[in-house]
Design a protein around this motif. Structure first.
Motif, PDB file in Angstrom:
ATOM      1  N   GLU A  63      17.381  52.895  38.361  1.00 29.40           N
ATOM      2  CA  GLU A  63      18.385  53.000  39.623  1.00 29.40           C
ATOM      3  C   GLU A  63      18.839  51.536  39.723  1.00 29.40           C
ATOM      4  OE1 GLU A  63      20.966  54.805  41.779  1.00 29.40           O
ATOM      5  OE2 GLU A  63      19.844  55.676  40.095  1.00 29.40           O
ATOM      6  N   THR A  64      17.566  50.695  40.104  1.00 29.72           N
ATOM      7  CA  THR A  64      17.931  49.511  40.555  1.00 29.72           C
ATOM      8  C   THR A  64      18.785  48.680  39.700  1.00 29.72           C
ATOM      9  OG1 THR A  64      15.422  49.482  41.605  1.00 29.72           O
ATOM     10  CG2 THR A  64      16.781  47.329  41.300  1.00 29.72           C
ATOM     11  N   TYR A  69      23.993  46.390  37.948  1.00 28.13           N
ATOM     12  CA  TYR A  69      25.383  46.413  36.958  1.00 28.13           C
ATOM     13  C   TYR A  69      26.675  46.720  37.846  1.00 28.13           C
ATOM     14  CZ  TYR A  69      22.676  45.879  32.566  1.00 28.13           C
ATOM     15  OH  TYR A  69      21.877  45.181  31.679  1.00 28.13           O
ATOM     16  N   VAL A  70      26.455  47.737  38.701  1.00 23.26           N
ATOM     17  CA  VAL A  70      27.856  48.164  39.416  1.00 23.26           C
ATOM     18  C   VAL A  70      28.065  46.839  40.375  1.00 23.26           C
ATOM     19  CG1 VAL A  70      28.555  49.577  41.218  1.00 23.26           C
ATOM     20  CG2 VAL A  70      27.306  50.421  39.493  1.00 23.26           C
ATOM     21  N   THR A  80      36.636  48.185  37.345  1.00 25.26           N
ATOM     22  CA  THR A  80      35.395  48.161  37.680  1.00 25.26           C
ATOM     23  C   THR A  80      34.564  49.226  36.697  1.00 25.26           C
ATOM     24  OG1 THR A  80      35.648  47.472  40.034  1.00 25.26           O
ATOM     25  CG2 THR A  80      33.432  48.440  39.418  1.00 25.26           C
ATOM     26  N   GLY A  81      35.113  50.474  36.673  1.00 26.35           N
ATOM     27  CA  GLY A  81      34.446  51.355  35.607  1.00 26.35           C
ATOM     28  C   GLY A  81      34.279  50.834  34.400  1.00 26.35           C
ATOM     29  N   LEU A  85      31.027  49.802  31.795  1.00 17.54           N
ATOM     30  CA  LEU A  85      30.579  50.482  30.698  1.00 17.54           C
ATOM     31  C   LEU A  85      30.338  49.298  29.542  1.00 17.54           C
ATOM     32  CD1 LEU A  85      32.922  53.612  30.409  1.00 17.54           C
ATOM     33  CD2 LEU A  85      30.519  53.410  30.864  1.00 17.54           C
ATOM     34  N   GLN A  86      31.099  48.274  29.607  1.00 13.40           N
ATOM     35  CA  GLN A  86      31.202  47.274  28.816  1.00 13.40           C
ATOM     36  C   GLN A  86      29.877  46.671  28.912  1.00 13.40           C
ATOM     37  OE1 GLN A  86      34.827  45.361  29.353  1.00 13.40           O
ATOM     38  NE2 GLN A  86      35.852  46.403  27.720  1.00 13.40           N
ATOM     39  N   MET A  87      29.517  46.237  30.011  1.00 16.11           N
ATOM     40  CA  MET A  87      28.206  45.655  30.183  1.00 16.11           C
ATOM     41  C   MET A  87      26.802  46.164  29.731  1.00 16.11           C
ATOM     42  SD  MET A  87      28.496  44.213  34.133  1.00 16.11           S
ATOM     43  CE  MET A  87      29.799  43.106  34.671  1.00 16.11           C
ATOM     44  N   LEU A  88      27.029  47.779  29.907  1.00 18.90           N
ATOM     45  CA  LEU A  88      25.719  48.567  29.468  1.00 18.90           C
ATOM     46  C   LEU A  88      25.780  48.519  27.888  1.00 18.90           C
ATOM     47  CD1 LEU A  88      25.949  51.310  32.061  1.00 18.90           C
ATOM     48  CD2 LEU A  88      24.302  49.854  31.758  1.00 18.90           C
TER      49      LEU A  88
END
Length: 202
Positions: A63-64, A69-70, A80-81, A85-88
Motif C-alpha cells: 500500500e505504501t 507511485y500515485v 495521472t491514471g 499504470l506505465q510506472m508499474l
C-alpha cells in the motif's frame, strides 16, 4: 501492509483475472467466503477499492509503495491514471515477466532478487527498478541463471510480447524500446477509479 503471501486463487476469485499474479484459473466463478454467492450491491467506495486492490495484487506492491507511485503520477504530465499504470508496467520485475523470462510477476521478482537479471550488463537485484527506453535486459552469464530462465520460458505467463519490448530467445537478451502503450497493458482495470480512490489523500 506487507506483501500478500496467501492463496493466490482466493484473490483471483475475489477480484477477477490478474495475469501477473498466477497462471491458474479459478474453478468457481463466485468470490470466496460464506457469503460469496449472494453478495449485496456494492457501494461506489467498494468499487474503487476493488480496482485499487487489483493494481496492488497484480503488480505485488505494498500500500505504501502504491501511494508513492500515485504521488509521482500526479506530478507527471498527462493523465495521472495512465502515468500510474506505465510506472508499474515499467518496473524491472514486470518487464522480466512481460519478456517471458518468468511465468508470473512474483516469479520474476524472485529472479531479480536472487541476482539472475542484468540491466545494461550489470546485475540489478531491485525489482522496483524503473526501466527506461534503451535499457538492455539480460540474464547473468552463469549456467544456473540461464537454465532457470530457459525452464521458465517453457511456460510463459502471457503469450504476446508488448510492442515496446523486444526479446531474443536464443541469446536471452531483451531491450526496452519505449514506454508501454495503454492498449498493451494486460490487466483489465479502470485506472480513473484508482485515482479517485486516492484523491482524498495528500
Amino acid at each position: 501492509m506487507s506483501r500478500y503471501r496467501g492463496p493466490r486463487l482466493r484473490i483471483v476469485r475475489r477480484l477477477g483475472d490478474l495475469p501477473g499474479l498466477t497462471r491458474k484459473n479459478a474453478r468457481r466463478a463466485y468470490p470466496p467466503g460464506q457469503h460469496g454467492q449472494n453478495r449485496r450491491k456494492r457501494s461506489e467506495y467498494a468499487i474503487r477499492l476493488e480496482e485499487k486492490q487489483k493494481l496492488r495484487f497484480n503488480y505485488g506492491v505494498s500500500e505504501t509503495q502504491l501511494i508513492r507511485y500515485v504521488r509521482r503520477a500526479r506530478r507527471a504530465t498527462g493523465s495521472t491514471g495512465l502515468a500510474l499504470l506505465q510506472m508499474l508496467e515499467m518496473r524491472l520485475d514486470n518487464t522480466v515477466f512481460r519478456m517471458g523470462m518468468a511465468g508470473t510477476i512474483p516469479g520474476a521478482r524472485q529472479l531479480v532478487n536472487h541476482g539472475h537479471v542484468t540491466v545494461n550488463g550489470r546485475v540489478v537485484d531491485i525489482p522496483s527498478y524503473q526501466c527506461r527506453p534503451g535499457d538492455v535486459i539480460g540474464v547473468k552469464d552463469q549456467d544456473r541463471s540461464r537454465n532457470l530462465v530457459k525452464a521458465n520460458m517453457e511456460y510463459p505467463g502471457l503469450a504476446n510480447l508488448p510492442s515496446h519490448l523486444e526479446f531474443d530467445k536464443n541469446t536471452l537478451v531483451g531491450k526496452v524500446n519505449s514506454v508501454i502503450d495503454r492498449e498493451w497493458i494486460a490487466l483489465k482495470i479502470n485506472e480513473l477509479l484508482v485515482v479517485e480512490y486516492y484523491s482524498r489523500m495528500a
